[in-house]
Design an enzyme around this catalytic site. Structure first.
Site, short mmCIF file in Angstrom:
data_model
loop_
_atom_site.label_atom_id
_atom_site.label_comp_id
_atom_site.label_asym_id
_atom_site.label_seq_id
_atom_site.Cartn_x
_atom_site.Cartn_y
_atom_site.Cartn_z
N ASN A 181 -3.37 6.57 -0.33
CA ASN A 181 -2.69 6.71 0.96
C ASN A 181 -1.77 7.92 1.01
OD1 ASN A 181 -3.96 4.63 2.24
ND2 ASN A 181 -2.42 3.10 1.72
N GLU A 195 -6.23 -0.16 -6.70
CA GLU A 195 -5.21 0.66 -7.34
C GLU A 195 -4.27 -0.28 -8.09
OE1 GLU A 195 -4.39 4.76 -4.80
OE2 GLU A 195 -3.42 2.95 -4.10
N SER A 233 0.81 -1.21 0.00
CA SER A 233 0.00 0.00 0.00
C SER A 233 0.85 1.27 0.00
CB SER A 233 -0.97 -0.02 1.17
OG SER A 233 -0.39 -0.55 2.32
N HIS A 255 -3.09 -2.96 -5.43
CA HIS A 255 -3.37 -2.50 -4.07
C HIS A 255 -4.86 -2.61 -3.76
CE1 HIS A 255 -3.51 0.99 -0.97
NE2 HIS A 255 -3.51 -0.18 -0.40
#
Ligand code: 3H9
Length: 693
Positions: free
Chosen positions: A487, A449, A416, A437
């Site tokens: 993130n 992702e 991540s 991800h």
């Protein structure tokens, strides 16, 4: 007879006029279609040889709705409500012949017809609510007159499609005709109506069901109450409810006026603009400029997953759900068994809720094979690594995979944050490596992702995007950077949330405005849910942050009954005096005098730095387009869809306003903070992110 215009054809067979619309891809009711229908209906009405009229569409579907690309532009006559009235007023029976999806304005057109026939695979629905709208061509007044207010309420507020059988049972479809025979069957049906001298059934005059519900306001009050959580923040569901109330309480024409007024209000508002934007963004996201849609893809018939923890297990379920066998690798038998046990429990819970057949639980479990031997992954077409988030560990795994897994297989990391290029470099085949991800819980969250490394091949990217679709995810292609899109922006928000704790705001003070804004929860509630001990270890903990102290006290979040908040048995959160004291002690030690921070400042300091980070992500070409960033935030973090995502939201606030606020807060934003040159440039030019095409 013949062509009426470029998209409309009129022919007469045996006394039945057939109006055929051909406006690919979905026969949306754009201007030419509306005009064509009206002209053709008038012609058929005026022709003494015509006894009845069939309206049918070419291609894959009946009208899937109004043409959404025309929304926001000045309306051009004939307007859809006029078209529907025109059809209803034809002096001969009109029959809608439905295949594919009769949605929105499409279903409204069908409701204007006196009869409706459909093939078994057809579906009907009024999905306007998903666009922040309500059916604006009489659907809110006609649907409850056929199916009754209860079912109409459910349909307009959920936007759900119902199948032909259900529609038939509800009276919405008069007859189901055999698949593949729609045209001939609709003509036969029309002839039958003529032969039997059946009346012109105008839905507007069918009052029994709405009258039966009159004087029962509890019907609506109960519905609102039962759905309050689901509808939180959204305008459209409430407006839809009001139109059904109007259908029940007012004569048809008065109800139409209510529909018109509320429709226009929604159409002019920010929420619908946001939801329409998201509709197109969700379709745009699959388009990759340098990976054309005809790029060859690889067959994925067998998947390997390393790690059977929460993440690996959740990922495995996605593949088992679509019938792809999965080999799950763990290092210890006990962990493997626990992982498989959790998956089984998840499936069984779904089955208990009636959403999965018991035999399917076994079928899916049967597709999962557990092993302790990495070698078992040799013949997989795709291997996803979901181990501990540590570069050395990941490199080690990829080095091993490189030697074990067959050539021509895709090697993916579920990292991540970490650098996918560095992970790829641990193999001799970096072009076959990428990041996938998943978001937790991986079997539920829609976002994936897809992280493109420097060397990832186009074929691998195309395959990953196709696979995302297959397992029901929305795949967003992103580039390599710390935390990728989601993130990385979250970190910008986190930094401010932490800073404001030290300035005097408590976790609940910070969470509240974000919740009220429409997020499912604020950053601290989210931390408690995820577990505060992610990435924390007792050995290295030095009581140097609030979080560390909480973990040291065994306040590790919801799972331990306490974290930033205190939790009761039902996991209801309450502000915690313990946490408050820890924070105050930290602030005192740092010599900070706590101050009252306004909700506005909290919200702006959480959200504007995210937008700024999003702009940097665009500068660095980590995301292809601003709307991709919005798709990440809506599907991965629960950003309210009625605010369109952070980048769309910035456009509605005005980029100059965002920049001005970032400058105002500047000194508080931390030494690392800098304004994105792209954001400043767009703001100075009076532009929006949406202008970046
Ligand atoms: C309405 O009707 C208002 C009225 O009540 C009142 C008016 C006064 N318009 O989804 P796909 C495009 S509101 C324009 O990938 P699928 C779509 O962008 C409307 N374009 O295919 C895409 O373009 P591209 C209520 C539309 O097979 C292409 O068609 N109706 C429209 O997965 C293929 O779409 C709805 O909300 C449209 N209405 O799914 C239904 N619809 O290829 C919206 C689609 O360039 N549509 N496009 O990316 C859908 O739900 C799905 O498209 C459908 C097909 C289920 C029909």
């Amino acid at each position: 007879m013949g062509a009426i215009n470029a998209v409309t054809d009129l022919s007469v067979e045996d006394g039945i006029a057939i109006i055929t619309i051909n406006n690919p891809p979905v026969n949306a009711l754009g201007h030419a279609v509306r005009d064509g229908i009206v002209q053709a209906m008038q012609k058929a009405d005026a022709d003494a040889a015509v006894k009845a009229v069939v309206l049918i569409c070419e291609g894959r579907t009946f009208h899937a709705g109004a043409d959404i690309t025309e929304f926001g532009k000045p309306p051009v006559s004939p307007w859809l409500p006029e078209v529907v009235t025109e059809i209803e007023n034809v002096s001969k029976p009109t029959v809608a012949a439905i295949h594919g999806t009769a949605l929105g304005g499409g279903l409204e057109v069908a409701l204007g017809c006196h009869y409706r026939v459909a093939v078994p695979s057809a579906k009907c629905g009024l999905p306007e609510v998903h666009l922040g709208l309500l059916p604006g061509a009489g659907g809110t007044q006609r649907l409850p007159r056929i199916v009754g207010p209860e079912q109409a309420l459910a349909m307009v507020t959920s936007g759900a499609h119902i199948d032909a059988k259900t529609a038939n049972a509800a009276g919405l479809i008069d007859e189901i005709v055999p698949e593949g025979t729609l045209r001939a069957s609709a003509i036969a049906f029309a002839k039958k109506v003529v032969a039997e001298n059946r009346p012109l059934k105008k839905v507007r005059d069918m009052n029994d069901k709405v009258e039966a519900a009159r004087g029962k306001p509890e019907l609506f009050a109960d519905f609102r109450k039962a759905n309050a959580r689901k509808f939180r923040g959204f305008l459209a569901p409430e407006y839809n409810i009001r139109t059904i109330e109007a259908a029940v309480n007012l004569p048809f024409d008065e109800g139409m006026k209510v529909e018109r007024k509320l429709f226009q209000e929604l159409m002019g508002g920010v929420q619908s603009a946001a939801q329409r934007y998201v509709f197109f963004a969700e379709r745009e996201v699959w388009k990759i400029p340098d990976v054309p849609s005809d790029t060859p893809t690889l067959p994925i018939a067998k998947v390997g997953i390393i790690g059977a923890g929460t993440m690996g297990g959740g990922i495995a379920m996605n593949f088992a759900n679509v019938g792809i066998p999965v080999t799950l690798v763990e290092t210890r038998q006990e962990a493997l068994e626990r992982g498989l046990g959790v998956i089984r429990k998840n499936y069984e819970t779904t089955a208990k809720r009636g959403k999965l057949k018991p035999e399917d639980v076994e079928k899916r479990m049967g597709l999962l094979t557990g092993t302790l031997a990495l070698e078992k992954l040799a013949d997989c077409d795709l291997v996803i690594e979901a181990v501990f988030e540590n570069m050395d560990v990941k490199k080690d795994v990829f080095g091993k995979l490189d030697k074990i897994v067959k050539q021509g297989a895709i090697l993916a990391s579920n990292t991540s944050y970490l650098n996918v290029n560095e992970i790829a470099a641990a193999t001799q085949r970096p072009e076959w490596v990428l990041g996938l991800h998943f978001f937790s819980p991986a079997n539920v969250m829609r976002l994936l992702e897809v992280v493109r490394g420097e060397k990832t091949s186009k074929q691998v990217i195309a395959t990953a995007m196709q696979l995302a679709k297959k397992i029901g995810k929305i795949g967003v292609l992103v580039g390599v950077c710390n935390g990728f899109v989601g993130n990385r922006m979250l970190a910008a928000r986190q930094a401010q949330a932490q800073a404001m704790l030290m300035e005097g705001a408590m976790p609940w003070d910070i969470d509240k405005p974000l919740y009220d804004f429409g997020m499912p929860m604020g950053p601290f509630a989210m931390g408690d849910l995820a577990g505060l001990d992610i990435g924390w270890s007792k050995e290295t903990s030095k009581s140097s942050t609030v979080r560390e102290v909480l973990c040291e006290m065994d306040r590790r979040g919801q799972k331990t009954g306490a974290g930033f908040y205190d939790y009761d048995e039902q996991r209801n959160a309450k502000p915690s005096a313990v946490t408050e004291k820890i924070i105050k002690d930290f602030a005192a030690k740092a010599g900070v005098t706590p101050r009252q921070i306004s909700e506005q400042e909290i919200l702006e300091r959480c959200i504007y730095p995210m937008i700024n980070e999003g702009a940097k992500i665009l500068e660095e070409k980590i995301a292809i387009r601003p709307s991709d960033i919005d798709i990440v935030w809506i599907n991965g973090y629960g950003w309210p869809v009625y605010r369109g995502g952070p980048m769309f939201h910035a456009d509605t606030v005005g980029l100059a306003n965002v920049v001005a606020k970032l400058k105002e807060y500047g000194p508080k934003l931390g030494a690392d903070f800098s304004i994105s040159p792209l954001l400043e440039k767009l703001a100075a030019e009076g532009k929006k992110f949406q202008d970046l095409k």
